[in-house]
Design an enzyme around this catalytic site. Structure first.
Site, mmCIF file in Angstrom:
data_model
loop_
_atom_site.group_PDB
_atom_site.id
_atom_site.type_symbol
_atom_site.label_atom_id
_atom_site.label_comp_id
_atom_site.label_asym_id
_atom_site.label_seq_id
_atom_site.Cartn_x
_atom_site.Cartn_y
_atom_site.Cartn_z
ATOM 1 N N GLU A 169 0.833 -1.210 0.000
ATOM 2 C CA GLU A 169 0.000 0.000 0.000
ATOM 3 C C GLU A 169 0.865 1.258 0.000
ATOM 4 O OE1 GLU A 169 -2.554 1.531 -0.524
ATOM 5 O OE2 GLU A 169 -4.300 0.960 0.649
ATOM 6 N N ASP A 170 0.285 2.358 -0.425
ATOM 7 C CA ASP A 170 0.997 3.632 -0.375
ATOM 8 C C ASP A 170 0.971 4.235 1.027
ATOM 9 O OD1 ASP A 170 -1.763 4.041 -0.538
ATOM 10 O OD2 ASP A 170 -1.656 5.570 -2.099
ATOM 11 N N ARG A 202 0.328 12.559 -8.713
ATOM 12 C CA ARG A 202 0.890 11.211 -8.566
ATOM 13 C C ARG A 202 2.309 11.132 -9.137
ATOM 14 N NH1 ARG A 202 -3.149 7.607 -6.892
ATOM 15 N NH2 ARG A 202 -5.222 7.929 -7.753
ATOM 16 N N PHE A 239 -2.131 15.884 4.896
ATOM 17 C CA PHE A 239 -2.475 15.275 3.617
ATOM 18 C C PHE A 239 -1.265 15.362 2.697
ATOM 19 C CE2 PHE A 239 -4.380 14.413 -0.433
ATOM 20 C CZ PHE A 239 -5.242 13.374 -0.101
ATOM 21 N N ASP A 289 -4.253 5.087 6.653
ATOM 22 C CA ASP A 289 -4.900 6.196 7.344
ATOM 23 C C ASP A 289 -5.806 5.582 8.430
ATOM 24 O OD1 ASP A 289 -5.544 9.266 6.807
ATOM 25 O OD2 ASP A 289 -7.487 8.297 6.987
HETATM 26 P P1 IMP Z 1 -7.664 4.028 4.887
HETATM 27 O O1 IMP Z 1 -8.579 2.980 4.400
HETATM 28 O O2 IMP Z 1 -8.393 5.101 5.660
HETATM 29 O O3 IMP Z 1 -6.479 3.496 5.660
HETATM 30 O O4 IMP Z 1 -7.153 4.822 3.631
HETATM 31 C C1 IMP Z 1 -6.111 4.415 2.862
HETATM 32 C C2 IMP Z 1 -6.158 5.070 1.496
HETATM 33 O O5 IMP Z 1 -6.550 6.455 1.597
HETATM 34 C C3 IMP Z 1 -4.807 5.088 0.859
HETATM 35 O O6 IMP Z 1 -4.602 3.959 0.058
HETATM 36 C C4 IMP Z 1 -4.832 6.362 0.037
HETATM 37 O O7 IMP Z 1 -5.370 6.093 -1.243
HETATM 38 C C5 IMP Z 1 -5.769 7.269 0.747
HETATM 39 N N1 IMP Z 1 -5.061 8.285 1.566
HETATM 40 C C6 IMP Z 1 -5.002 8.349 2.914
HETATM 41 N N2 IMP Z 1 -4.273 9.390 3.332
HETATM 42 C C7 IMP Z 1 -3.847 10.016 2.215
HETATM 43 C C8 IMP Z 1 -3.000 11.190 1.979
HETATM 44 O O8 IMP Z 1 -2.490 11.875 2.892
HETATM 45 N N3 IMP Z 1 -2.792 11.493 0.678
HETATM 46 C C9 IMP Z 1 -3.322 10.776 -0.360
HETATM 47 N N4 IMP Z 1 -4.076 9.688 -0.195
HETATM 48 C C10 IMP Z 1 -4.345 9.319 1.085
HETATM 49 MG MG MG Z 2 -4.529 4.176 -2.200
#
Ligand code: IMP
Ligand code: MG
Length: 184
Positions: free
Chosen positions: A103-104, A169, A156, A107
């Site tokens: 994963e990138d 990106r 962010f 959050d």
């Molecule tokens: P989660 O399901 O809340 O953990 O969200 C994960 C996904 O939210 C990541 O794969 C990203 O695509 C997106 N995301 C969360 N934080 C950021 C950020 O700071 N910048 C860009 N994308 C984010």
């Molecule tokens: Mg993502």
């Protein structure tokens, strides 16, 4: 918003050099930990992980196969709890395999915890997670990634695959997005 992406960056969080050190370290760790694996599969979570994934896989020096998934859970700068599967992996690609989901960023943790269970349900022998970035202060579900590039504050971030509404990106580094870009 104009066409100069750099102007929208508040500050650089991880430079290209720092990212290279991180991917080298993670690649080495993954190589060490999986030396005895009979079937190692790296799953790229599109689109955000694509740049990290491409760099990371080349720092892993044992055989592995590559798979791709796409889910959507994010709109703008706010996460949603609804996870939609847009591209799936075949059961036979992960069955009996040691899988690492790449994963990138984590959050809330919703996306990865959902994907972990999903891949396990397809019969993987083991499922681990690897993320370039982690925002632990934002976690709403109990999820601890196995491999983490860097823990970051609740900002962010964009670049190196990460987007804000599909933009940024292709920036080669990770930067903090200026609030004025999304707080309008
Ligand atoms: P989660 O399901 O809340 O953990 O969200 C994960 C996904 O939210 C990541 O794969 C990203 O695509 C997106 N995301 C969360 N934080 C950021 C950020 O700071 N910048 C860009 N994308 C984010
Ligand atoms: Mg993502």
């Amino acid at each position: 918003m104009n066409n100069n992406m750099q102007n929208d960056v508040e500050s650089v969080l991880l430079s290209e050099e720092q990212i290279d050190e991180i991917t080298s370290k993670l690649g080495k760790q993954i190589t060490e930990d999986n030396k005895s694996s009979k079937k190692l599969v790296l799953i790229c979570i599109l689109k955000g992980s694509v740049v990290f994934y491409a760099d990371l896989m080349r720092k892993i020096s044992i055989p592995c196969s590559l798979e791709f998934m796409r889910v959507s859970s994010y709109k703008g700068t706010e996460t949603t709890h609804q996870i939609t599967m847009l591209l799936d992996v075949e059961k036979k690609a992960v069955e009996g395999a040691d899988v690492i989901i790449v994963e990138d960023i984590i959050d809330s943790g919703n996306t990865l915890s959902h994907l972990k269970n999903y891949i396990a349900s397809k019969g993987a022998a083991s499922v681990k997670t690897c993320t370039l970035l982690d925002k632990p202060s934002r976690r709403v579900v109990n999820l601890t990634p196995d491999y983490v590039g860097a823990e970051i504050p609740d900002e962010f971030v964009i670049g190196y695959g990460l987007d804000y509404n599909e933009r940024y990106r292709n920036l080669p580094y990770v930067g903090i997005l200026k609030r004025e870009v999304y707080e309008k």
